[in-house]
Design a protein around this motif. Sequence first.
Motif, PDB file in Angstrom:
ATOM      1  N   LYS A  71       0.847  -1.191   0.000  1.00  0.00           N
ATOM      2  CA  LYS A  71       0.000   0.000   0.000  1.00  0.00           C
ATOM      3  C   LYS A  71       0.879   1.237   0.000  1.00  0.00           C
ATOM      4  O   LYS A  71       1.775   1.381   0.838  1.00  0.00           O
ATOM      5  CB  LYS A  71      -0.909   0.018   1.229  1.00  0.00           C
ATOM      6  N   LEU A  72       0.624   2.119  -0.966  1.00  0.00           N
ATOM      7  CA  LEU A  72       1.311   3.390  -1.078  1.00  0.00           C
ATOM      8  C   LEU A  72       0.252   4.480  -1.068  1.00  0.00           C
ATOM      9  O   LEU A  72      -0.934   4.194  -0.937  1.00  0.00           O
ATOM     10  CB  LEU A  72       2.136   3.442  -2.366  1.00  0.00           C
ATOM     11  N   ALA A  73       0.648   5.720  -1.240  1.00  0.00           N
ATOM     12  CA  ALA A  73      -0.307   6.825  -1.236  1.00  0.00           C
ATOM     13  C   ALA A  73      -1.282   6.689  -2.406  1.00  0.00           C
ATOM     14  O   ALA A  73      -0.917   6.896  -3.556  1.00  0.00           O
ATOM     15  CB  ALA A  73       0.432   8.157  -1.330  1.00  0.00           C
ATOM     16  N   GLY A  74      -2.518   6.314  -2.096  1.00  0.00           N
ATOM     17  CA  GLY A  74      -3.542   6.222  -3.133  1.00  0.00           C
ATOM     18  C   GLY A  74      -3.455   5.007  -4.014  1.00  0.00           C
ATOM     19  O   GLY A  74      -4.184   4.893  -4.998  1.00  0.00           O
ATOM     20  N   GLN A  75      -2.574   4.069  -3.688  1.00  0.00           N
ATOM     21  CA  GLN A  75      -2.392   2.877  -4.514  1.00  0.00           C
ATOM     22  C   GLN A  75      -2.301   1.616  -3.659  1.00  0.00           C
ATOM     23  O   GLN A  75      -1.883   1.669  -2.507  1.00  0.00           O
ATOM     24  CB  GLN A  75      -1.103   2.961  -5.335  1.00  0.00           C
ATOM     25  N   GLU A  76      -2.680   0.518  -4.266  1.00  0.00           N
ATOM     26  CA  GLU A  76      -2.469  -0.791  -3.655  1.00  0.00           C
ATOM     27  C   GLU A  76      -1.928  -1.713  -4.745  1.00  0.00           C
ATOM     28  O   GLU A  76      -2.454  -1.725  -5.856  1.00  0.00           O
ATOM     29  CB  GLU A  76      -3.769  -1.360  -3.093  1.00  0.00           C
ATOM     30  N   VAL A  77      -0.897  -2.457  -4.430  1.00  0.00           N
ATOM     31  CA  VAL A  77      -0.300  -3.392  -5.382  1.00  0.00           C
ATOM     32  C   VAL A  77      -0.386  -4.796  -4.809  1.00  0.00           C
ATOM     33  O   VAL A  77       0.054  -5.048  -3.685  1.00  0.00           O
ATOM     34  CB  VAL A  77       1.169  -3.036  -5.685  1.00  0.00           C
ATOM     35  N   LYS A  82       1.673 -14.747  -9.726  1.00  0.00           N
ATOM     36  CA  LYS A  82       1.295 -14.930 -11.134  1.00  0.00           C
ATOM     37  C   LYS A  82       0.834 -13.623 -11.772  1.00  0.00           C
ATOM     38  O   LYS A  82       1.181 -13.323 -12.909  1.00  0.00           O
ATOM     39  CB  LYS A  82       0.182 -15.973 -11.252  1.00  0.00           C
ATOM     40  N   THR A  83       0.044 -12.867 -11.017  1.00  0.00           N
ATOM     41  CA  THR A  83      -0.517 -11.616 -11.535  1.00  0.00           C
ATOM     42  C   THR A  83      -0.184 -10.461 -10.608  1.00  0.00           C
ATOM     43  O   THR A  83      -0.230 -10.599  -9.386  1.00  0.00           O
ATOM     44  CB  THR A  83      -2.051 -11.724 -11.661  1.00  0.00           C
ATOM     45  N   VAL A  84       0.160  -9.327 -11.210  1.00  0.00           N
ATOM     46  CA  VAL A  84       0.362  -8.089 -10.460  1.00  0.00           C
ATOM     47  C   VAL A  84      -0.840  -7.193 -10.726  1.00  0.00           C
ATOM     48  O   VAL A  84      -1.152  -6.888 -11.883  1.00  0.00           O
ATOM     49  CB  VAL A  84       1.651  -7.357 -10.873  1.00  0.00           C
ATOM     50  N   ALA A  85      -1.530  -6.810  -9.676  1.00  0.00           N
ATOM     51  CA  ALA A  85      -2.689  -5.919  -9.783  1.00  0.00           C
ATOM     52  C   ALA A  85      -2.350  -4.603  -9.106  1.00  0.00           C
ATOM     53  O   ALA A  85      -2.016  -4.570  -7.925  1.00  0.00           O
ATOM     54  CB  ALA A  85      -3.908  -6.544  -9.129  1.00  0.00           C
ATOM     55  N   THR A  86      -2.414  -3.503  -9.872  1.00  0.00           N
ATOM     56  CA  THR A  86      -2.119  -2.183  -9.332  1.00  0.00           C
ATOM     57  C   THR A  86      -3.408  -1.369  -9.318  1.00  0.00           C
ATOM     58  O   THR A  86      -3.937  -1.012 -10.368  1.00  0.00           O
ATOM     59  CB  THR A  86      -1.050  -1.461 -10.170  1.00  0.00           C
ATOM     60  N   TYR A  87      -3.913  -1.102  -8.120  1.00  0.00           N
ATOM     61  CA  TYR A  87      -5.177  -0.388  -7.954  1.00  0.00           C
ATOM     62  C   TYR A  87      -4.911   1.071  -7.615  1.00  0.00           C
ATOM     63  O   TYR A  87      -4.116   1.384  -6.721  1.00  0.00           O
ATOM     64  CB  TYR A  87      -6.006  -1.019  -6.842  1.00  0.00           C
ATOM     65  N   VAL A  88      -5.574   1.981  -8.349  1.00  0.00           N
ATOM     66  CA  VAL A  88      -5.442   3.419  -8.108  1.00  0.00           C
ATOM     67  C   VAL A  88      -6.764   3.926  -7.552  1.00  0.00           C
ATOM     68  O   VAL A  88      -7.794   3.893  -8.232  1.00  0.00           O
ATOM     69  CB  VAL A  88      -5.087   4.173  -9.402  1.00  0.00           C
ATOM     70  N   LYS A  89      -6.742   4.384  -6.323  1.00  0.00           N
ATOM     71  CA  LYS A  89      -7.958   4.786  -5.630  1.00  0.00           C
ATOM     72  C   LYS A  89      -8.634   5.982  -6.313  1.00  0.00           C
ATOM     73  O   LYS A  89      -9.862   6.026  -6.443  1.00  0.00           O
ATOM     74  CB  LYS A  89      -7.635   5.142  -4.185  1.00  0.00           C
ATOM     75  N   GLU A  90      -7.852   6.953  -6.759  1.00  0.00           N
ATOM     76  CA  GLU A  90      -8.396   8.186  -7.333  1.00  0.00           C
ATOM     77  C   GLU A  90      -9.295   7.925  -8.534  1.00  0.00           C
ATOM     78  O   GLU A  90     -10.336   8.560  -8.715  1.00  0.00           O
ATOM     79  CB  GLU A  90      -7.265   9.133  -7.727  1.00  0.00           C
ATOM     80  N   THR A  91      -8.905   6.966  -9.360  1.00  0.00           N
ATOM     81  CA  THR A  91      -9.673   6.659 -10.576  1.00  0.00           C
ATOM     82  C   THR A  91     -10.521   5.405 -10.424  1.00  0.00           C
ATOM     83  O   THR A  91     -11.274   5.062 -11.342  1.00  0.00           O
ATOM     84  CB  THR A  91      -8.724   6.475 -11.768  1.00  0.00           C
ATOM     85  N   ASN A  92     -10.385   4.724  -9.288  1.00  0.00           N
ATOM     86  CA  ASN A  92     -11.070   3.448  -9.052  1.00  0.00           C
ATOM     87  C   ASN A  92     -10.823   2.497 -10.223  1.00  0.00           C
ATOM     88  O   ASN A  92     -11.740   1.920 -10.799  1.00  0.00           O
ATOM     89  CB  ASN A  92     -12.581   3.654  -8.852  1.00  0.00           C
ATOM     90  N   ASN A  98       0.875  -9.694 -16.130  1.00  0.00           N
ATOM     91  CA  ASN A  98       1.578 -10.921 -15.752  1.00  0.00           C
ATOM     92  C   ASN A  98       2.783 -10.569 -14.896  1.00  0.00           C
ATOM     93  O   ASN A  98       3.477  -9.575 -15.151  1.00  0.00           O
ATOM     94  CB  ASN A  98       2.059 -11.672 -17.001  1.00  0.00           C
ATOM     95  N   TYR A  99       3.032 -11.364 -13.874  1.00  0.00           N
ATOM     96  CA  TYR A  99       4.232 -11.174 -13.079  1.00  0.00           C
ATOM     97  C   TYR A  99       5.373 -11.897 -13.765  1.00  0.00           C
ATOM     98  O   TYR A  99       5.363 -13.125 -13.885  1.00  0.00           O
ATOM     99  CB  TYR A  99       4.039 -11.719 -11.665  1.00  0.00           C
ATOM    100  N   GLU A 100       6.341 -11.145 -14.230  1.00  0.00           N
ATOM    101  CA  GLU A 100       7.473 -11.709 -14.950  1.00  0.00           C
ATOM    102  C   GLU A 100       8.764 -11.210 -14.306  1.00  0.00           C
ATOM    103  O   GLU A 100       9.347 -10.215 -14.760  1.00  0.00           O
ATOM    104  CB  GLU A 100       7.417 -11.322 -16.424  1.00  0.00           C
TER     105      GLU A 100
END
Length: 207
Positions: A71-77, A82-92, A98-100
């Motif tokens: 968790k970073l400012a406004g983001q969750e990774v 297998k998969t990297v999901a980067t969520y941006v709170k501001e834009t929902n 793919n995790y490589e």
Amino acid sequence: MNIRVAVIFNLLIFSFFSSNAQDKRASAILDAMSKKYKSLQSFSALFTYGADGNSSYKGDITTKSGKYRLKLAGQEVYNDGKTVATYVKETNEVNLSNYEPGEGDFNPAKIYTIYKKGYKYSLAEETKDGNAVIELVPQNKAAKIAKVRITVGKKDSAIKSWQITEKSGNKQSFRIDRFTPNVAVADNFFTFDKSKYPGVEVVDLRD
């Protein structure tokens, strides 16, 4: 902070052998650090980070068996291996990729193996408060990172902080504020669950 922080926050690994006495001392400190963290099943940490001396932010990370949730400012990774999901709170919005893992990646779940491959290291400084500052320089001349300085406690072999300097001159600093070893956490904690983010826009960039 933007998504680029999360990307640069992914980890490096290194292999360098030297007859220089200073490097041998650095190797002993790093080996002790690696042994400490490898003995843990999982851990979580709260940290403070900032870039180029600007405002500082709070973040936290939980990791288990190479997986991590950051968790970073406004983001969750989320990285479930297998998969990297980067969520941006501001834009929902969440970006799935793919995790490589590759040489030069800065993976926060494996910070304790930073010195194993791809970087030269040396003991840069020993501080009055009992810490050692190790400097790593990438062997790959094309790397975006110019150097990484990691501060390790000589008595407890714990990572205290690190600073990443890019070739552009940009600097990012991270300081560990609280560390909790062997936290109980399920594997699905590291997988993004869109049901918990109503209305989220999913951008799937996976192959």
